[in-house]
Write a protein that holds these residues in place. Structure first.
Motif, PDB file in Angstrom:
ATOM      1  N   GLN A 151       0.829  -1.201   0.000  1.00 38.28           N
ATOM      2  CA  GLN A 151       0.000   0.000   0.000  1.00 38.28           C
ATOM      3  C   GLN A 151       0.866   1.255   0.000  1.00 38.28           C
ATOM      4  OE1 GLN A 151      -3.474  -0.022   0.066  1.00 38.28           O
ATOM      5  NE2 GLN A 151      -3.371  -2.247  -0.137  1.00 38.28           N
ATOM      6  N   PRO A 152       0.424   2.320  -0.702  1.00 35.48           N
ATOM      7  CA  PRO A 152       1.122   3.603  -0.579  1.00 35.48           C
ATOM      8  C   PRO A 152       1.152   4.015   0.888  1.00 35.48           C
ATOM      9  CG  PRO A 152      -0.480   3.676  -2.360  1.00 35.48           C
ATOM     10  CD  PRO A 152      -0.738   2.396  -1.606  1.00 35.48           C
ATOM     11  N   GLY A 155       6.383   2.517   2.328  1.00 38.57           N
ATOM     12  CA  GLY A 155       7.504   2.622   3.255  1.00 38.57           C
ATOM     13  C   GLY A 155       8.495   3.724   2.941  1.00 38.57           C
ATOM     14  N   ILE A 156       8.150   4.623   2.004  1.00 38.78           N
ATOM     15  CA  ILE A 156       9.110   5.633   1.540  1.00 38.78           C
ATOM     16  C   ILE A 156       8.491   7.021   1.629  1.00 38.78           C
ATOM     17  CG2 ILE A 156      10.554   6.394  -0.381  1.00 38.78           C
ATOM     18  CD1 ILE A 156      10.426   3.487  -1.419  1.00 38.78           C
ATOM     19  N   ARG A 157       9.127   7.902   2.377  1.00 35.59           N
ATOM     20  CA  ARG A 157       8.631   9.274   2.522  1.00 35.59           C
ATOM     21  C   ARG A 157       9.064  10.169   1.359  1.00 35.59           C
ATOM     22  NH1 ARG A 157       7.668  11.853   8.256  1.00 35.59           N
ATOM     23  NH2 ARG A 157       6.635  13.775   7.638  1.00 35.59           N
ATOM     24  N   ASP A 158      10.237   9.904   0.799  1.00 37.15           N
ATOM     25  CA  ASP A 158      10.755  10.671  -0.332  1.00 37.15           C
ATOM     26  C   ASP A 158       9.874  10.381  -1.557  1.00 37.15           C
ATOM     27  OD1 ASP A 158      12.240  11.309  -2.738  1.00 37.15           O
ATOM     28  OD2 ASP A 158      14.037  11.467  -1.510  1.00 37.15           O
ATOM     29  N   GLU A 159       9.117  11.374  -2.019  1.00 40.00           N
ATOM     30  CA  GLU A 159       8.115  11.145  -3.057  1.00 40.00           C
ATOM     31  C   GLU A 159       8.744  10.732  -4.389  1.00 40.00           C
ATOM     32  OE1 GLU A 159       5.517  14.483  -3.319  1.00 40.00           O
ATOM     33  OE2 GLU A 159       4.744  14.231  -1.280  1.00 40.00           O
ATOM     34  N   ARG A 162       9.882   7.197  -4.019  1.00 39.67           N
ATOM     35  CA  ARG A 162       8.697   6.343  -3.931  1.00 39.67           C
ATOM     36  C   ARG A 162       8.144   6.031  -5.317  1.00 39.67           C
ATOM     37  NH1 ARG A 162       3.941   9.339  -1.415  1.00 39.67           N
ATOM     38  NH2 ARG A 162       5.422   9.530   0.298  1.00 39.67           N
ATOM     39  N   ALA A 163       8.093   7.035  -6.165  1.00 41.86           N
ATOM     40  CA  ALA A 163       7.582   6.835  -7.521  1.00 41.86           C
ATOM     41  C   ALA A 163       8.453   5.862  -8.298  1.00 41.86           C
ATOM     42  CB  ALA A 163       7.494   8.169  -8.249  1.00 41.86           C
ATOM     43  N   GLN A 164       9.768   5.982  -8.143  1.00 39.14           N
ATOM     44  CA  GLN A 164      10.684   5.083  -8.849  1.00 39.14           C
ATOM     45  C   GLN A 164      10.534   3.646  -8.375  1.00 39.14           C
ATOM     46  OE1 GLN A 164      14.498   6.833  -8.016  1.00 39.14           O
ATOM     47  NE2 GLN A 164      14.269   8.486  -9.506  1.00 39.14           N
ATOM     48  N   VAL A 165      10.498   3.469  -7.059  1.00 45.28           N
ATOM     49  CA  VAL A 165      10.426   2.120  -6.494  1.00 45.28           C
ATOM     50  C   VAL A 165       9.081   1.473  -6.803  1.00 45.28           C
ATOM     51  CG1 VAL A 165      10.368   0.818  -4.339  1.00 45.28           C
ATOM     52  CG2 VAL A 165      12.127   2.570  -4.699  1.00 45.28           C
ATOM     53  N   SER A 166       7.989   2.217  -6.653  1.00 41.73           N
ATOM     54  CA  SER A 166       6.674   1.629  -6.899  1.00 41.73           C
ATOM     55  C   SER A 166       6.506   1.256  -8.362  1.00 41.73           C
ATOM     56  CB  SER A 166       5.565   2.590  -6.458  1.00 41.73           C
ATOM     57  OG  SER A 166       5.604   3.803  -7.190  1.00 41.73           O
ATOM     58  N   ASP A 173       9.432  -6.172 -11.678  1.00 40.94           N
ATOM     59  CA  ASP A 173      10.890  -6.312 -11.564  1.00 40.94           C
ATOM     60  C   ASP A 173      11.245  -6.609 -10.112  1.00 40.94           C
ATOM     61  OD1 ASP A 173      13.604  -6.264 -11.812  1.00 40.94           O
ATOM     62  OD2 ASP A 173      13.751  -4.222 -12.612  1.00 40.94           O
ATOM     63  N   SER A 174      11.047  -7.862  -9.704  1.00 41.05           N
ATOM     64  CA  SER A 174      11.240  -8.215  -8.299  1.00 41.05           C
ATOM     65  C   SER A 174      12.704  -8.162  -7.881  1.00 41.05           C
ATOM     66  CB  SER A 174      10.682  -9.616  -8.017  1.00 41.05           C
ATOM     67  OG  SER A 174      11.417 -10.599  -8.716  1.00 41.05           O
ATOM     68  N   ALA A 175      13.622  -8.296  -8.842  1.00 39.82           N
ATOM     69  CA  ALA A 175      15.044  -8.232  -8.505  1.00 39.82           C
ATOM     70  C   ALA A 175      15.457  -6.818  -8.112  1.00 39.82           C
ATOM     71  CB  ALA A 175      15.894  -8.721  -9.674  1.00 39.82           C
ATOM     72  N   ALA A 176      14.774  -5.823  -8.663  1.00 43.07           N
ATOM     73  CA  ALA A 176      15.120  -4.427  -8.381  1.00 43.07           C
ATOM     74  C   ALA A 176      14.362  -3.878  -7.184  1.00 43.07           C
ATOM     75  CB  ALA A 176      14.839  -3.557  -9.613  1.00 43.07           C
ATOM     76  N   ALA A 177      13.096  -4.247  -7.041  1.00 50.45           N
ATOM     77  CA  ALA A 177      12.274  -3.595  -6.023  1.00 50.45           C
ATOM     78  C   ALA A 177      11.441  -4.558  -5.190  1.00 50.45           C
ATOM     79  CB  ALA A 177      11.355  -2.572  -6.688  1.00 50.45           C
ATOM     80  N   GLY A 178      11.594  -5.859  -5.379  1.00 51.07           N
ATOM     81  CA  GLY A 178      10.825  -6.813  -4.601  1.00 51.07           C
ATOM     82  C   GLY A 178       9.452  -7.068  -5.190  1.00 51.07           C
ATOM     83  N   LEU A 179       8.723  -7.982  -4.558  1.00 47.13           N
ATOM     84  CA  LEU A 179       7.384  -8.325  -5.014  1.00 47.13           C
ATOM     85  C   LEU A 179       6.378  -7.253  -4.594  1.00 47.13           C
ATOM     86  CD1 LEU A 179       7.354 -12.129  -4.104  1.00 47.13           C
ATOM     87  CD2 LEU A 179       7.482 -11.143  -6.407  1.00 47.13           C
ATOM     88  N   PRO A 180       5.295  -7.068  -5.376  1.00 43.25           N
ATOM     89  CA  PRO A 180       4.307  -6.031  -5.044  1.00 43.25           C
ATOM     90  C   PRO A 180       3.344  -6.431  -3.940  1.00 43.25           C
ATOM     91  CG  PRO A 180       3.674  -7.152  -7.054  1.00 43.25           C
ATOM     92  CD  PRO A 180       5.023  -7.698  -6.672  1.00 43.25           C
TER      93      PRO A 180
END
Length: 278
Positions: A151-152, A155-159, A162-166, A173-180
């Motif tokens: 959920q938004p 875990g990231i306060r830096d907007e 956050r946009a890049q990771v989400s 791309d689970s290798a870069a940012a994990g499972l959704p």
């Protein structure tokens, strides 16, 4: 298919083993790892068993498999350094604490980053707050294909971050940012780990740096307070007021790097060993 995303930075004779969280990836520890390496440490950002692949890869493993991969990584590091420190984020913090409890005298200090014994932060939906019941559902064979989706604000306060990771996470791309999402059965395993670690906290005798976001969206401060109260070791609390759960990559990551390096350095110095220059 699981991708290898762990990293290793060779430095001095004090080493830090970094452990990512459930459904996560070593990438969430890499900025911290680079900072500790710049401070002179040898650093290994390990990859937990079953991670950085798809949901089926993760479901094929349980917490004992994840912990076995931590032990294997620690054994490899112990052959390279004089002092071994271990740091973990979220569930990784629990694995780090278990390693310290199981190996008194071998682990010099612990970085407890956003420890998560329960998902009880302000962004967790009411139904997900009941996830501590999942071990029972797993025992009954209920919900194997179900997940709690992230959920938004993720875990990231830096907007911007956050946009890049989400974007990376939701693209698959689970290798870069994990499972959704967090599979129910994997969460059940995590709660099994949490119960085991809670019983062992008094066996943790290595000094602990307990770092936690004061406004953690995923795991409330009660998780950090539990560690501070129960470990049988000197414990230092670092509250981060401008970050959410992912403190290793969020706005105050440099503060976390500096405090971690100073904390580990102080232990190495008190043990009478000076780190060799990287």
């Amino acid at each position: 298919m699981i991708q290898q995303t762990d990293f290793f930075f060779e430095g001095g004779r004090s080493g830090v083993l970094l452990i990512h969280g459930l459904t996560g990836t070593p990438m969430e520890m890499k900025l911290l790892g680079k900072g500790l390496h710049r401070a002179g440490f040898t650093v290994h950002g390990m990859q937990l068993a079953g991670h950085c692949g798809d949901v089926d890869d993760l479901l094929a493993t349980g917490w004992r498999d994840w912990y076995a991969s931590v032990e294997q990584a620690a054994d490899a590091m112990l052959g390279k350094v004089d002092h071994l420190f271990v740091g973990g984020l979220s569930m990784g913090a629990l694995l780090a604490l278990k390693l310290a409890a199981d190996r008194p005298g071998r682990i010099a200090g612990v970085g407890v980053y956003g420890a998560t014994f329960r998902y009880d932060g302000w962004s967790i939906p009411p139904l997900a707050r009941l996830s501590f019941l999942l071990p029972l559902l797993k025992k009954l064979g209920i919900g194997r294909g179900r997940s709690f989706m992230e959920q938004p604000p993720y875990g990231i306060r830096d907007e911007r971050l956050r946009a890049q990771v989400s974007t990376a996470m939701l693209s698959g791309d689970s290798a870069a940012a994990g499972l959704p999402g967090n599979p129910w059965y994997s969460l059940a395993e995590m709660y099994g780990l949490a119960a085991s670690v809670r019983r062992q906290l008094r066996q943790v005798t290595a000094p602990c740096l307990v770092a936690h976001a004061s406004d953690d969206d995923v795991a409330s401060l009660k998780n950090a307070e539990l560690v501070m109260r129960e470990v049988n070791a000197p414990a230092e609390l670092l509250l981060l007021d401008d970050s959410y759960h992912m403190i290793t990559i969020d706005k105050e990551r440099r503060t976390l790097i500096d405090r971690s390096a100073a904390f580990f350095d102080g232990i190495a110095a008190s043990n009478g060993t000076q780190r060799a220059a990287a």
